[in-house]
Design a protein around this motif. Sequence first.
Motif, mmCIF file in Angstrom:
data_model
loop_
_atom_site.group_PDB
_atom_site.id
_atom_site.type_symbol
_atom_site.label_atom_id
_atom_site.label_comp_id
_atom_site.label_asym_id
_atom_site.label_seq_id
_atom_site.Cartn_x
_atom_site.Cartn_y
_atom_site.Cartn_z
ATOM 1 N N PRO A 45 21.903 13.174 3.730
ATOM 2 C CA PRO A 45 22.928 14.806 2.554
ATOM 3 C C PRO A 45 23.835 14.665 3.890
ATOM 4 N N ALA A 46 25.406 14.274 4.086
ATOM 5 C CA ALA A 46 25.593 14.089 5.226
ATOM 6 C C ALA A 46 26.971 15.062 4.571
ATOM 7 N N ALA A 47 27.313 16.140 5.856
ATOM 8 C CA ALA A 47 28.953 17.311 5.210
ATOM 9 C C ALA A 47 29.593 16.433 5.445
ATOM 10 N N PRO A 48 31.093 16.221 4.447
ATOM 11 C CA PRO A 48 32.237 15.302 4.245
ATOM 12 C C PRO A 48 32.964 15.489 5.907
ATOM 13 N N SER A 49 33.524 14.571 6.307
ATOM 14 C CA SER A 49 33.918 14.397 7.589
ATOM 15 C C SER A 49 35.255 13.460 7.115
ATOM 16 N N GLU A 50 36.781 13.864 8.344
ATOM 17 C CA GLU A 50 37.562 13.329 8.327
ATOM 18 C C GLU A 50 37.172 11.780 8.525
ATOM 19 N N ALA A 51 36.599 11.569 9.746
ATOM 20 C CA ALA A 51 35.868 10.085 11.027
ATOM 21 C C ALA A 51 35.472 9.383 9.325
ATOM 22 N N VAL A 52 35.394 8.012 9.895
ATOM 23 C CA VAL A 52 35.115 7.062 9.218
ATOM 24 C C VAL A 52 33.722 7.247 10.407
ATOM 25 N N LYS A 53 32.565 7.187 9.915
ATOM 26 C CA LYS A 53 30.911 6.779 10.930
ATOM 27 C C LYS A 53 30.456 5.375 9.967
ATOM 28 N N LEU A 54 31.319 3.984 11.239
ATOM 29 C CA LEU A 54 30.524 2.793 10.242
ATOM 30 C C LEU A 54 29.254 2.746 10.865
ATOM 31 N N ASP A 55 28.636 2.629 9.492
ATOM 32 C CA ASP A 55 26.858 1.757 9.801
ATOM 33 C C ASP A 55 27.346 0.698 9.094
ATOM 34 N N THR A 56 27.289 -0.716 9.957
ATOM 35 C CA THR A 56 27.224 -1.917 9.396
ATOM 36 C C THR A 56 26.161 -2.474 8.698
ATOM 37 N N LYS A 57 23.986 -1.522 8.988
ATOM 38 C CA LYS A 57 23.131 -1.813 8.020
ATOM 39 C C LYS A 57 23.142 -1.434 6.815
ATOM 40 N N ARG A 58 23.721 -0.225 6.394
ATOM 41 C CA ARG A 58 24.298 0.322 5.439
ATOM 42 C C ARG A 58 25.007 -0.910 4.636
ATOM 43 N N ILE A 59 25.804 -1.423 4.566
ATOM 44 C CA ILE A 59 27.185 -2.394 4.772
ATOM 45 C C ILE A 59 26.179 -3.637 4.325
ATOM 46 N N ASP A 60 25.423 -4.808 4.925
ATOM 47 C CA ASP A 60 24.838 -5.065 4.185
ATOM 48 C C ASP A 60 23.274 -5.316 3.264
ATOM 49 N N ALA A 61 22.890 -3.569 3.417
ATOM 50 C CA ALA A 61 22.582 -3.123 2.462
ATOM 51 C C ALA A 61 22.555 -3.469 0.670
ATOM 52 N N MET A 62 23.407 -2.672 0.955
ATOM 53 C CA MET A 62 24.941 -2.775 -0.838
ATOM 54 C C MET A 62 24.707 -4.345 -0.329
ATOM 55 N N LEU A 63 25.550 -5.254 0.411
ATOM 56 C CA LEU A 63 25.591 -6.089 -0.123
ATOM 57 C C LEU A 63 24.604 -6.794 -1.200
ATOM 58 N N ALA A 64 23.016 -6.404 0.115
ATOM 59 C CA ALA A 64 21.596 -7.213 -0.685
ATOM 60 C C ALA A 64 21.362 -6.720 -2.189
ATOM 61 N N LYS A 65 22.124 -5.692 -2.102
ATOM 62 C CA LYS A 65 21.613 -4.937 -3.848
ATOM 63 C C LYS A 65 22.795 -5.209 -4.602
ATOM 64 N N MET A 66 23.733 -6.085 -4.637
ATOM 65 C CA MET A 66 24.459 -6.259 -5.622
ATOM 66 C C MET A 66 23.889 -6.718 -5.865
ATOM 67 N N VAL A 67 23.521 -8.392 -4.968
ATOM 68 C CA VAL A 67 23.238 -9.447 -5.816
ATOM 69 C C VAL A 67 21.539 -9.471 -5.974
ATOM 70 N N ALA A 68 20.788 -8.419 -5.496
ATOM 71 C CA ALA A 68 19.805 -8.615 -6.109
ATOM 72 C C ALA A 68 19.760 -7.843 -7.970
ATOM 73 N N ASP A 69 20.541 -6.847 -7.918
ATOM 74 C CA ASP A 69 19.820 -5.988 -8.998
ATOM 75 C C ASP A 69 21.014 -6.488 -10.180
ATOM 76 N N GLY A 70 21.800 -8.005 -10.377
ATOM 77 C CA GLY A 70 22.415 -9.270 -10.761
ATOM 78 C C GLY A 70 23.553 -8.500 -10.890
ATOM 79 N N ARG A 71 24.277 -7.923 -10.735
ATOM 80 C CA ARG A 71 25.859 -7.492 -10.459
ATOM 81 C C ARG A 71 26.999 -8.566 -10.193
ATOM 82 N N ALA A 72 26.054 -9.676 -8.952
ATOM 83 C CA ALA A 72 26.794 -10.149 -8.707
ATOM 84 C C ALA A 72 26.303 -11.124 -8.538
ATOM 85 N N ALA A 73 26.793 -12.762 -8.066
ATOM 86 C CA ALA A 73 25.690 -14.756 -7.781
ATOM 87 C C ALA A 73 25.627 -14.425 -6.270
#
Length: 424
Positions: free
Chosen positions: A25-53
């Motif tokens: 958990p993080a405190a709400p912030s006005e600035a985006v803290k981009l985490d490329t590993k977080r993006i990669d993991a989410m894309l992989a999860k979308m495929v792994a859980d069967g929501r996308a090919a």
Amino acid sequence: MRHFVTALTALTLATPATPALAQTPAAPSEAVKLDTKRIDAMLAKMVADGRAAGVSALVWKDGREVHFAARGNADREANRPFARDTLVQIWSMTKPVTGVALMQLWEQGKFRLDDPLARYLPDFATMLVQDGTDAAGKPLWRPASRPITIRDVLRHTAGFAYGDGPSAAHKAFAAADPLNPQNDLAEFGRRLAKVPLLSEPGTEWHYSVAVDVQALLVERLSGMNFADYVQKHIFDPLKMRESAWHQPMDRLPRLAATYVKTDGNLTRQPDEATRRMNFPGTILTMGGAGIVAPIDDYMRFARMLLNGGELDGTRILKPATIRLMATDQLDPAIKEREWLMGKIEGGFGFDFAVRTARPSGPERNRGAVGEFFWDGAATTLFWVDPANDMAVVFFVQTVPFDGTLHTDIRKAVYGADYLGPKGD
């Protein structure tokens, strides 16, 4: 085509069916803290859980590309990976392209926003709305109380339908079949003009064929075929080299298959359904759908919007015109908004949804006040975030529309607790 229109009328944003990635958990912030590993993991999860090919995401921020990633397959049966050069059906992400084309002509003084539509398309001079039913239960019709304006057409308040539905006007639309692939835009307009409206112009927001009407307006005002106009005035200047409605057959091997999710399983949509708007045999060039593009092409379009209408020294629209399109145009009195408010805290501009307030709860789409965006029936998405100097394009080919993918890609980009700057 009927399947596509029916899918569009049913678009909603559901609460995610699967949990987001575990995060500290993080405190709400006005600035985006981009985490490329977080993006990669989410894309992989979308495929792994069967929501996308297969999926891909491209992020542009602070004047440079900061991340691209792809996971899964564009063609699962052929084991062809989703790649940077994969071509996808962007469906309703076509609509902002059409809106930009029409607003170029507005900048040239070809029309005024509050001009009656019928000034340029006379078939729309007398539109009907339902006025109750007779003793036998048949609908009674009366002329609309005011003309449809071009502003109505740009913000989906004209009263047009977008397929079959519960009302007599919906049934009349289905019978007229204006979006038949064998119609050209002129025939589309002739058929649509005979269909009664769902509501009085300017009173309700109904997602509709209004953007196809915009395409017809581009043809009438420019004197050019719509697809040719877009090629000359948008695709070529922006170097969107492979974006097109009608694709050459040699690009077919790079087109992503579309997958239908039923009972938790993905099955391949028949290829002829995926390709029907883009290859030989189709006449209609829709303003509201049909562009096929690779992700880099569409990011060039998004970057132009982010940069106030200019890219690499080529100006497409004036900055003030982009601001106008990206400003909420819906009067507060317009209460009927179908499923729009399920997507965003905000309203609708000219061919974009517009965020005017922070996310109201943890299940809501993350984003910053001032962003504008749109998506497509196969769950594609892009957004422009001026507050963070960022544009994001997300490609996938899952039907029916799955809003959980949008909720999750936004959480991956922003972080689950991001609220952004406060609105007015």
